[in-house]
Design a protein around this motif. Structure first.
Motif, PDB file in Angstrom:
ATOM      1  N   GLY A 218       0.840  -1.194   0.000  1.00 47.21           N
ATOM      2  CA  GLY A 218       0.000   0.000   0.000  1.00 47.21           C
ATOM      3  C   GLY A 218       0.872   1.239   0.000  1.00 47.21           C
ATOM      4  N   GLY A 219       0.328   2.361   0.451  1.00 43.41           N
ATOM      5  CA  GLY A 219       1.113   3.576   0.609  1.00 43.41           C
ATOM      6  C   GLY A 219       1.814   4.045  -0.656  1.00 43.41           C
ATOM      7  N   THR A 220       3.061   4.422  -0.492  1.00 42.71           N
ATOM      8  CA  THR A 220       3.861   4.966  -1.593  1.00 42.71           C
ATOM      9  C   THR A 220       3.926   4.019  -2.780  1.00 42.71           C
ATOM     10  OG1 THR A 220       5.255   6.292  -0.120  1.00 42.71           O
ATOM     11  CG2 THR A 220       6.190   5.679  -2.247  1.00 42.71           C
ATOM     12  N   ILE A 221       4.135   2.751  -2.515  1.00 44.41           N
ATOM     13  CA  ILE A 221       4.317   1.783  -3.601  1.00 44.41           C
ATOM     14  C   ILE A 221       3.044   1.632  -4.418  1.00 44.41           C
ATOM     15  CG2 ILE A 221       4.948  -0.588  -4.169  1.00 44.41           C
ATOM     16  CD1 ILE A 221       7.221   1.162  -3.015  1.00 44.41           C
ATOM     17  N   LYS A 222       1.910   1.503  -3.753  1.00 43.35           N
ATOM     18  CA  LYS A 222       0.639   1.363  -4.495  1.00 43.35           C
ATOM     19  C   LYS A 222       0.332   2.625  -5.275  1.00 43.35           C
ATOM     20  CE  LYS A 222      -2.990  -1.168  -5.497  1.00 43.35           C
ATOM     21  NZ  LYS A 222      -3.794  -0.345  -6.395  1.00 43.35           N
ATOM     22  N   GLU A 223       0.619   3.771  -4.697  1.00 40.72           N
ATOM     23  CA  GLU A 223       0.390   5.038  -5.402  1.00 40.72           C
ATOM     24  C   GLU A 223       1.258   5.126  -6.655  1.00 40.72           C
ATOM     25  OE1 GLU A 223       0.912   9.856  -4.555  1.00 40.72           O
ATOM     26  OE2 GLU A 223       0.830   8.441  -2.877  1.00 40.72           O
ATOM     27  N   ALA A 224       2.521   4.740  -6.535  1.00 39.15           N
ATOM     28  CA  ALA A 224       3.432   4.763  -7.686  1.00 39.15           C
ATOM     29  C   ALA A 224       2.979   3.756  -8.746  1.00 39.15           C
ATOM     30  CB  ALA A 224       4.855   4.458  -7.228  1.00 39.15           C
ATOM     31  N   TRP A 225       2.547   2.592  -8.302  1.00 39.76           N
ATOM     32  CA  TRP A 225       2.053   1.553  -9.215  1.00 39.76           C
ATOM     33  C   TRP A 225       0.822   2.049  -9.986  1.00 39.76           C
ATOM     34  CZ3 TRP A 225       3.281  -3.670 -10.323  1.00 39.76           C
ATOM     35  CH2 TRP A 225       2.285  -4.404 -10.959  1.00 39.76           C
ATOM     36  N   ASP A 226      -0.146   2.604  -9.270  1.00 33.25           N
ATOM     37  CA  ASP A 226      -1.370   3.081  -9.915  1.00 33.25           C
ATOM     38  C   ASP A 226      -1.074   4.199 -10.903  1.00 33.25           C
ATOM     39  OD1 ASP A 226      -2.854   1.274  -8.449  1.00 33.25           O
ATOM     40  OD2 ASP A 226      -3.517   2.733  -6.947  1.00 33.25           O
ATOM     41  N   ARG A 227      -0.106   5.041 -10.584  1.00 36.42           N
ATOM     42  CA  ARG A 227       0.267   6.124 -11.494  1.00 36.42           C
ATOM     43  C   ARG A 227       0.865   5.568 -12.785  1.00 36.42           C
ATOM     44  NH1 ARG A 227       3.398   9.387  -8.117  1.00 36.42           N
ATOM     45  NH2 ARG A 227       1.459  10.464  -7.580  1.00 36.42           N
ATOM     46  N   ALA A 228       1.747   4.597 -12.646  1.00 36.43           N
ATOM     47  CA  ALA A 228       2.353   3.980 -13.829  1.00 36.43           C
ATOM     48  C   ALA A 228       1.297   3.297 -14.683  1.00 36.43           C
ATOM     49  CB  ALA A 228       3.427   2.988 -13.384  1.00 36.43           C
ATOM     50  N   VAL A 229       0.351   2.609 -14.036  1.00 34.75           N
ATOM     51  CA  VAL A 229      -0.722   1.924 -14.763  1.00 34.75           C
ATOM     52  C   VAL A 229      -1.614   2.935 -15.481  1.00 34.75           C
ATOM     53  CG1 VAL A 229      -2.836   0.570 -14.455  1.00 34.75           C
ATOM     54  CG2 VAL A 229      -0.728  -0.132 -13.299  1.00 34.75           C
ATOM     55  N   GLU A 230      -1.938   4.045 -14.817  1.00 29.70           N
ATOM     56  CA  GLU A 230      -2.768   5.073 -15.438  1.00 29.70           C
ATOM     57  C   GLU A 230      -2.115   5.625 -16.699  1.00 29.70           C
ATOM     58  OE1 GLU A 230      -4.509   9.603 -14.534  1.00 29.70           O
ATOM     59  OE2 GLU A 230      -3.385   8.523 -12.991  1.00 29.70           O
ATOM     60  N   ILE A 231      -0.837   5.920 -16.609  1.00 25.48           N
ATOM     61  CA  ILE A 231      -0.116   6.462 -17.769  1.00 25.48           C
ATOM     62  C   ILE A 231      -0.087   5.447 -18.903  1.00 25.48           C
ATOM     63  CG2 ILE A 231       2.218   7.090 -18.551  1.00 25.48           C
ATOM     64  CD1 ILE A 231       2.510   8.528 -15.802  1.00 25.48           C
ATOM     65  N   ASN A 232       0.043   4.185 -18.558  1.00 26.41           N
ATOM     66  CA  ASN A 232       0.040   3.131 -19.581  1.00 26.41           C
ATOM     67  C   ASN A 232      -1.337   3.024 -20.247  1.00 26.41           C
ATOM     68  OD1 ASN A 232       1.435   0.688 -20.802  1.00 26.41           O
ATOM     69  ND2 ASN A 232      -0.381  -0.280 -19.917  1.00 26.41           N
ATOM     70  N   GLU A 233      -2.374   3.041 -19.428  1.00 28.36           N
ATOM     71  CA  GLU A 233      -3.729   2.896 -19.971  1.00 28.36           C
ATOM     72  C   GLU A 233      -4.143   4.084 -20.833  1.00 28.36           C
ATOM     73  OE1 GLU A 233      -6.027   2.165 -16.451  1.00 28.36           O
ATOM     74  OE2 GLU A 233      -5.647  -0.002 -16.505  1.00 28.36           O
TER      75      GLU A 233
END
Length: 414
Positions: A218-233
């Protein structure tokens, strides 16, 4: 007779361990140093004997790909170990082995602590603050690299200060990426792996807390993951490899409008994209300042000359020598007192005549302290590989996330 022969053989083995010499016939103390190419200025190493006439440096340059393994082996085997060792940004992985290193606090290192960036200093210190295994060498502050001409075509600001002001957050950055895509068809981001990594570098937490408990679900890692996924999508990333020929070509061919990278990427970019000279600029990174890389230098406990070794590394890493290493080797200092020195500043034609030093200096001063933990590299590889599968193979992000957490759990339970 057999006993005497055994003692003789034992003596020969002990003398041939390849460790630390007591000194030469001329009375000089010999210190063995391990480093990798471009981690330390060779001329600085040569100057040690001028500064300390009673000391001789025997420097061994080891291939960077083999360096950490060789160091780990020397710590476990206790043979062939040097006196002084360079350590990369994986220094935190060696903190559990602090008993294998000289505690530099015992040699008065606290007296020079104020010369260095505090967050950098703390990387090489055990969480309880009782042991310091290495002194800071260079740092690797990050910033936004962007194509001034592509930003102009998209109607975005082009002056570095204006870019920093208008594209201050990741949301701003993504919105700007949509404008670039719509106006030019160029991708704003090179790879979602870099988005993930740089997002983490801007934070004060990562995969582990200071008790080495995994908090990456969760936390920083999940936020960074979701951001990368959003940019990809949203289709805003070129999804090149992080480095190598594919990345080089994308930079030189104008397929990517920007990326967040460390100061050492400047030279890589110049070599990769000669046809774009003069078109790049550098601004403060959206989302905050970060660091990616930088080295340290320490002394192994097996050294027979820790006093002399400490004198050497303290001198090598003083502000004046760090400044000189920046001038000669582009090794960005960890000593902020030299940031305003005129030797730090110069206009760079590749970046349109911009003096980029001020950008990276401000970034270095504002990096947030972070605890990496001993298993950072192992866990980070798992997350990075999964993001590559999402970008390159279209893997479902939610499924990938669950698989990553399961894989991390297995890895950490070993």
């Amino acid at each position: 007779m057999i006993l005497l022969l055994g003692l003789f053989v034992f003596t020969l083995v002990g003398c041939s361990s390849g460790g630390n010499d007591d000194g030469d016939k001329d009375g000089k103390v010999t210190l063995n140093l391990w480093y990798w190419n471009r981690s330390i200025d060779d001329n600085l190493i040569k100057r040690v004997s001028e500064e300390f006439p009673d000391i001789k440096i025997n420097a061994q340059k080891i291939d960077g790909g083999e360096y950490k393994t060789k160091l780990q082996t020397s710590l476990t085997s206790s043979t062939g170990a040097p006196d002084i060792v360079a350590l990369n940004d994986w220094v935190t992985e060696f903190l559990p082995n602090h008993d294998k290193f000289v505690n530099l606090l015992d040699y008065g290192a606290d007296e020079i602590k104020g010369d260095y960036l505090e967050w950098k200093w703390n990387y090489a210190q055990t969480p309880d603050g009782k042991n310091l295994i290495a002194l800071p060498m260079d740092t690797a502050p990050t910033a936004l690299y962007y194509r001034e001409d592509i930003f102009a075509k998209a109607g975005l600001p082009t002056d570095p200060e204006e870019v920093s002001a208008e594209i201050a957050t990741w949301d701003d950055y993504i919105a700007a990426g949509e404008k670039v895509e719509a106006a030019t068809g160029v991708k704003m981001f090179d790879t979602i792996n870099r988005v993930f990594t740089q997002s983490i570098s801007q934070s004060d937490t990562s995969y582990f807390d200071e008790n080495d408990q995994f908090i990456g679900d969760g936390g920083t890692i999940k936020e960074a993951w979701d951001r990368a996924v959003e940019i990809n999508e949203k289709g805003l990333s070129a999804n090149t490899e992080v480095d190598g020929p594919e990345w080089n070509a994308s930079m030189n061919n104008g397929q990517v409008a920007s990326f967040i990278g460390a100061v050492w990427v400047k030279n890589i970019l110049k070599d990769a994209a000669p046809d774009t000279a003069g078109k790049w600029r550098i601004a403060r990174a959206p989302g905050g300042d970060g660091n990616q890389g930088g080295s340290f230098i320490g002394i192994l406990k097996s050294s027979k000359h820790p006093d002399e070794a400490y004198k050497v590394i303290e001198w090598m890493m003083n502000p004046e020598n760090q400044l000189e290493s920046y001038v000669t080797m582009d090794l960005f200092p960890s000593t902020p007192s030299v940031f305003e020195d005129e030797k730090m500043s110069s206009t760079e034609e590749f970046f349109g005549g911009q003096d980029t030093t001020q950008i990276f200096s401000e970034s270095a001063k504002n990096v947030q302290p972070m605890y990496f933990g001993v298993d950072y590299s192992r866990v980070n590889t798992i997350f990075s590989d999964a993001l590559t599968d999402i970008a390159k193979q279209g893997k479902d992000p939610d499924k990938a996330w669950q698989e990553v957490l399961e894989q991390v759990e297995k890895e950490l339970s070993r």
